[in-house]
Design a protein around this motif. Structure first.
Motif, PDB file in Angstrom:
ATOM      1  N   TYR A 144      10.409   3.905 -34.524  1.00  0.00           N
ATOM      2  CA  TYR A 144      11.688   4.368 -33.978  1.00  0.00           C
ATOM      3  C   TYR A 144      11.523   4.516 -32.467  1.00  0.00           C
ATOM      4  CZ  TYR A 144      11.685   5.898 -38.861  1.00  0.00           C
ATOM      5  OH  TYR A 144      11.560   5.943 -40.221  1.00  0.00           O
ATOM      6  N   THR A 145      12.633   4.764 -31.784  1.00  0.00           N
ATOM      7  CA  THR A 145      12.551   5.044 -30.351  1.00  0.00           C
ATOM      8  C   THR A 145      13.275   6.342 -30.028  1.00  0.00           C
ATOM      9  OG1 THR A 145      14.513   3.662 -29.917  1.00  0.00           O
ATOM     10  CG2 THR A 145      12.348   2.636 -29.659  1.00  0.00           C
ATOM     11  N   TRP A 146      12.714   7.070 -29.090  1.00  0.00           N
ATOM     12  CA  TRP A 146      13.353   8.263 -28.516  1.00  0.00           C
ATOM     13  C   TRP A 146      13.809   7.892 -27.118  1.00  0.00           C
ATOM     14  CZ3 TRP A 146      12.448  11.182 -24.132  1.00  0.00           C
ATOM     15  CH2 TRP A 146      13.100  12.429 -24.065  1.00  0.00           C
ATOM     16  N   CYS A 147      15.079   8.168 -26.810  1.00  0.00           N
ATOM     17  CA  CYS A 147      15.669   7.636 -25.576  1.00  0.00           C
ATOM     18  C   CYS A 147      16.248   8.695 -24.651  1.00  0.00           C
ATOM     19  CB  CYS A 147      16.731   6.593 -25.921  1.00  0.00           C
ATOM     20  SG  CYS A 147      16.086   5.174 -26.841  1.00  0.00           S
ATOM     21  N   GLY A 148      15.860   9.948 -24.825  1.00  0.00           N
ATOM     22  CA  GLY A 148      16.306  10.976 -23.893  1.00  0.00           C
ATOM     23  C   GLY A 148      16.854  12.208 -24.580  1.00  0.00           C
ATOM     24  N   GLU A 149      17.030  13.275 -23.785  1.00  0.00           N
ATOM     25  CA  GLU A 149      17.565  14.530 -24.329  1.00  0.00           C
ATOM     26  C   GLU A 149      19.042  14.417 -24.688  1.00  0.00           C
ATOM     27  OE1 GLU A 149      15.766  14.584 -21.415  1.00  0.00           O
ATOM     28  OE2 GLU A 149      13.922  15.613 -22.066  1.00  0.00           O
ATOM     29  N   THR A 150      19.779  13.564 -23.947  1.00  0.00           N
ATOM     30  CA  THR A 150      21.207  13.390 -24.184  1.00  0.00           C
ATOM     31  C   THR A 150      21.538  11.902 -24.168  1.00  0.00           C
ATOM     32  OG1 THR A 150      21.713  13.555 -21.819  1.00  0.00           O
ATOM     33  CG2 THR A 150      21.762  15.604 -23.099  1.00  0.00           C
ATOM     34  N   LEU A 151      22.754  11.581 -24.581  1.00  0.00           N
ATOM     35  CA  LEU A 151      23.206  10.190 -24.528  1.00  0.00           C
ATOM     36  C   LEU A 151      23.316   9.731 -23.076  1.00  0.00           C
ATOM     37  CD1 LEU A 151      26.091  10.313 -27.173  1.00  0.00           C
ATOM     38  CD2 LEU A 151      23.838   9.274 -27.465  1.00  0.00           C
ATOM     39  N   PRO A 152      23.135   8.446 -22.823  1.00  0.00           N
ATOM     40  CA  PRO A 152      23.298   7.937 -21.454  1.00  0.00           C
ATOM     41  C   PRO A 152      24.715   8.210 -20.940  1.00  0.00           C
ATOM     42  CG  PRO A 152      22.296   6.277 -22.882  1.00  0.00           C
ATOM     43  CD  PRO A 152      22.768   7.383 -23.772  1.00  0.00           C
ATOM     44  N   SER A 153      24.812   8.398 -19.648  1.00  0.00           N
ATOM     45  CA  SER A 153      26.123   8.622 -19.037  1.00  0.00           C
ATOM     46  C   SER A 153      26.988   7.374 -19.177  1.00  0.00           C
ATOM     47  CB  SER A 153      25.954   8.970 -17.550  1.00  0.00           C
ATOM     48  OG  SER A 153      25.149  10.116 -17.398  1.00  0.00           O
ATOM     49  N   LEU A 154      28.288   7.580 -19.172  1.00  0.00           N
ATOM     50  CA  LEU A 154      29.203   6.449 -19.254  1.00  0.00           C
ATOM     51  C   LEU A 154      28.965   5.499 -18.089  1.00  0.00           C
ATOM     52  CD1 LEU A 154      32.508   8.297 -20.260  1.00  0.00           C
ATOM     53  CD2 LEU A 154      31.020   6.900 -21.712  1.00  0.00           C
ATOM     54  N   GLY A 155      28.952   4.224 -18.383  1.00  0.00           N
ATOM     55  CA  GLY A 155      28.732   3.220 -17.347  1.00  0.00           C
ATOM     56  C   GLY A 155      27.289   2.769 -17.247  1.00  0.00           C
ATOM     57  N   VAL A 156      26.369   3.532 -17.860  1.00  0.00           N
ATOM     58  CA  VAL A 156      24.959   3.129 -17.840  1.00  0.00           C
ATOM     59  C   VAL A 156      24.731   2.063 -18.910  1.00  0.00           C
ATOM     60  CG1 VAL A 156      22.581   3.886 -18.211  1.00  0.00           C
ATOM     61  CG2 VAL A 156      24.190   5.371 -16.993  1.00  0.00           C
ATOM     62  N   LYS A 157      24.171   0.948 -18.523  1.00  0.00           N
ATOM     63  CA  LYS A 157      23.922  -0.132 -19.465  1.00  0.00           C
ATOM     64  C   LYS A 157      22.765   0.226 -20.390  1.00  0.00           C
ATOM     65  CE  LYS A 157      25.478  -3.680 -16.193  1.00  0.00           C
ATOM     66  NZ  LYS A 157      25.089  -4.895 -15.433  1.00  0.00           N
ATOM     67  N   PRO A 158      22.789  -0.241 -21.637  1.00  0.00           N
ATOM     68  CA  PRO A 158      21.703   0.070 -22.580  1.00  0.00           C
ATOM     69  C   PRO A 158      20.323  -0.308 -22.049  1.00  0.00           C
ATOM     70  CG  PRO A 158      23.558  -0.920 -23.731  1.00  0.00           C
ATOM     71  CD  PRO A 158      23.863  -1.025 -22.272  1.00  0.00           C
ATOM     72  N   GLU A 159      20.241  -1.426 -21.351  1.00  0.00           N
ATOM     73  CA  GLU A 159      18.941  -1.878 -20.846  1.00  0.00           C
ATOM     74  C   GLU A 159      18.424  -1.004 -19.703  1.00  0.00           C
ATOM     75  OE1 GLU A 159      22.097  -4.770 -19.134  1.00  0.00           O
ATOM     76  OE2 GLU A 159      21.707  -3.656 -20.996  1.00  0.00           O
ATOM     77  N   GLU A 160      19.286  -0.125 -19.173  1.00  0.00           N
ATOM     78  CA  GLU A 160      18.874   0.768 -18.099  1.00  0.00           C
ATOM     79  C   GLU A 160      18.357   2.105 -18.628  1.00  0.00           C
ATOM     80  OE1 GLU A 160      22.410   1.043 -15.793  1.00  0.00           O
ATOM     81  OE2 GLU A 160      22.118  -0.884 -14.778  1.00  0.00           O
ATOM     82  N   THR A 161      18.428   2.304 -19.933  1.00  0.00           N
ATOM     83  CA  THR A 161      17.957   3.546 -20.541  1.00  0.00           C
ATOM     84  C   THR A 161      16.484   3.418 -20.918  1.00  0.00           C
ATOM     85  OG1 THR A 161      20.164   3.997 -21.451  1.00  0.00           O
ATOM     86  CG2 THR A 161      18.301   5.181 -22.430  1.00  0.00           C
ATOM     87  N   LYS A 162      15.659   4.344 -20.442  1.00  0.00           N
ATOM     88  CA  LYS A 162      14.234   4.305 -20.755  1.00  0.00           C
ATOM     89  C   LYS A 162      14.002   4.930 -22.133  1.00  0.00           C
ATOM     90  CE  LYS A 162      11.205   5.171 -17.554  1.00  0.00           C
ATOM     91  NZ  LYS A 162      10.306   5.884 -16.569  1.00  0.00           N
ATOM     92  N   CYS A 163      13.310   4.199 -22.990  1.00  0.00           N
ATOM     93  CA  CYS A 163      13.024   4.670 -24.337  1.00  0.00           C
ATOM     94  C   CYS A 163      11.520   4.669 -24.593  1.00  0.00           C
ATOM     95  CB  CYS A 163      13.723   3.799 -25.386  1.00  0.00           C
ATOM     96  SG  CYS A 163      15.533   3.881 -25.351  1.00  0.00           S
ATOM     97  N   TYR A 164      11.122   5.445 -25.593  1.00  0.00           N
ATOM     98  CA  TYR A 164       9.711   5.570 -25.951  1.00  0.00           C
ATOM     99  C   TYR A 164       9.549   5.371 -27.454  1.00  0.00           C
ATOM    100  CZ  TYR A 164       9.258   7.706 -21.331  1.00  0.00           C
ATOM    101  OH  TYR A 164       9.286   7.942 -19.973  1.00  0.00           O
ATOM    102  N   PHE A 165       8.426   4.797 -27.841  1.00  0.00           N
ATOM    103  CA  PHE A 165       8.150   4.591 -29.254  1.00  0.00           C
ATOM    104  C   PHE A 165       7.824   5.921 -29.941  1.00  0.00           C
ATOM    105  CE2 PHE A 165       6.939   0.075 -28.135  1.00  0.00           C
ATOM    106  CZ  PHE A 165       7.934  -0.498 -28.914  1.00  0.00           C
ATOM    107  N   MET A 166       8.247   6.016 -31.209  1.00  0.00           N
ATOM    108  CA  MET A 166       7.874   7.132 -32.076  1.00  0.00           C
ATOM    109  C   MET A 166       7.267   6.579 -33.356  1.00  0.00           C
ATOM    110  SD  MET A 166      10.786  10.116 -31.947  1.00  0.00           S
ATOM    111  CE  MET A 166      12.066   9.117 -32.688  1.00  0.00           C
ATOM    112  N   ASP A 167       6.311   7.320 -33.920  1.00  0.00           N
ATOM    113  CA  ASP A 167       5.745   6.903 -35.203  1.00  0.00           C
ATOM    114  C   ASP A 167       6.508   7.557 -36.349  1.00  0.00           C
ATOM    115  OD1 ASP A 167       4.876   9.515 -35.369  1.00  0.00           O
ATOM    116  OD2 ASP A 167       2.745   9.036 -35.196  1.00  0.00           O
ATOM    117  N   GLU A 168       5.966   7.463 -37.559  1.00  0.00           N
ATOM    118  CA  GLU A 168       6.670   7.954 -38.744  1.00  0.00           C
ATOM    119  C   GLU A 168       6.832   9.471 -38.776  1.00  0.00           C
ATOM    120  OE1 GLU A 168       2.336   8.092 -39.471  1.00  0.00           O
ATOM    121  OE2 GLU A 168       3.723   6.558 -38.716  1.00  0.00           O
ATOM    122  N   SER A 169       6.070  10.182 -37.952  1.00  0.00           N
ATOM    123  CA  SER A 169       6.164  11.648 -37.935  1.00  0.00           C
ATOM    124  C   SER A 169       7.024  12.175 -36.800  1.00  0.00           C
ATOM    125  CB  SER A 169       4.752  12.248 -37.828  1.00  0.00           C
ATOM    126  OG  SER A 169       4.181  11.978 -36.555  1.00  0.00           O
TER     127      SER A 169
END
Length: 296
Positions: A132-157
């Motif tokens: 899975y991926t974790w992509c921040g504390e809140t949703l990206p602001s309006l107008g921010v493109k998905p590719e501009e959001t920094k995400c991190y990998f998560m394991d099964e836990s």
């Protein structure tokens, strides 16, 4: 008067002097013995056959071997008490090396150090798999493109361990919300929903089995809706305007899954969902044994 004379008699004074001399001699022998033992230990600890000469790394695929070796070599450099080498088989900092590897390379897990023949230290590791991926504390602001959001990998836990590249088409489920570290610039090494994550991913699997495809999840931790969870469904519309499933953090997810399935399997919702899926606005599971929904 006589008692004082007896205690200070020459004979007693001589006995006291002898006892002191004997004590000093014993202390000198004891200290000499300690020095001999220490020198002997220093000599034995430096015998090449009793020291680590090489490091081998097994089990890694993504984390570079040289990076793992660098951590171990840094801890094996130098001496204890200026004389005892840290490379000695019985003295090397096994626990410290494993701890630092886990801290500096959060993708690593199941770290084991074992001594082999010919002075080889084998470091055996496993690597976490990004599910899975974790992509921040809140949703990206309006107008921010998905590719501009920094995400991190998560394991099964729900353990966050490495930065993830951009993926299109909802390849990984995205999770939003505060981790157990709180707000942090670097979330690696933290956990997302540590006491709830396994049950949450199982709930998501139940949703998928109902032919409802989730794309992301947000745990709201601020304002009037603290503790509310929204699962956004796959759509051409981006969150927070995308169709969503709403429920409360801490709800019995098994019960929610049963309520949702009963609703999806029964008319009129069954027919409406089939015919107007793209117009779905939300499915609300916040009320006991009731499922509310709305289409545009």
């Amino acid at each position: 008067m006589k008692k004082r004379d007896v205690l200070s008699s020459p004979r007693l004074l001589e006995i006291k002097k002898k006892k002191r001399r004997v004590l000093k001699i014993k202390l000198a022998f004891f200290l000499a013995g300690l020095i001999v033992v220490f020198v002997g230990l220093c000599f034995l600890s430096r015998i090449p056959k009793l020291n680590i000469a090489n490091i081998e790394v097994v089990g890694n695929k993504i984390v570079e071997t040289d990076d793992i070796k660098k951590v171990a070599e840094g801890e094996l450099t130098g001496f204890y008490l200026w004389f005892l080498p840290k490379t000695n088989f019985t003295l090397y900092p096994k626990g410290r090396i494993a701890l630092l590897l886990g801290e500096q390379h959060t993708r690593l897990k199941d770290i084991n150090l074992n001594l082999k023949k010919d002075g080889v230290l084998e470091i055996s590791v496993g690597e976490r798999v990004g599910l899975y991926t974790w992509c921040g504390e809140t949703l990206p602001s309006l107008g921010v493109k998905p590719e501009e959001t920094k995400c991190y990998f998560m394991d099964e836990s729900g353990y966050i361990f490495d930065e993830a590249p951009y993926f299109s088409n909802d390849v990984y489920l995205k999770f939003f919300g505060i981790t157990d570290k709180g707000v942090s610039e670097d979330p690696t090494g933290s956990r997302y929903l540590p006491d709830y994550f396994s049950a949450m991913t199982h709930f998501m699997e139940n949703i998928i089995s109902l032919d409802i495809k989730p794309s992301s999840l947000l745990v709201k931790e601020n304002g009037k809706v603290k503790g509310e969870i929204e699962i956004y469904l796959s759509s051409n519309i981006l969150p927070p305007s995308a169709p969503r499933i709403i429920f409360n953090k801490g709800d019995d997810l098994v019960k929610l899954a049963e309520n949702l399935q009963a609703s999806v399997d029964a008319d009129p919702f069954k027919t409406e969902l089939k015919e107007k899926r793209e117009k779905l606005e939300y499915i609300d599971l916040r009320f006991d044994n009731r499922v509310y929904y709305k289409f545009k």
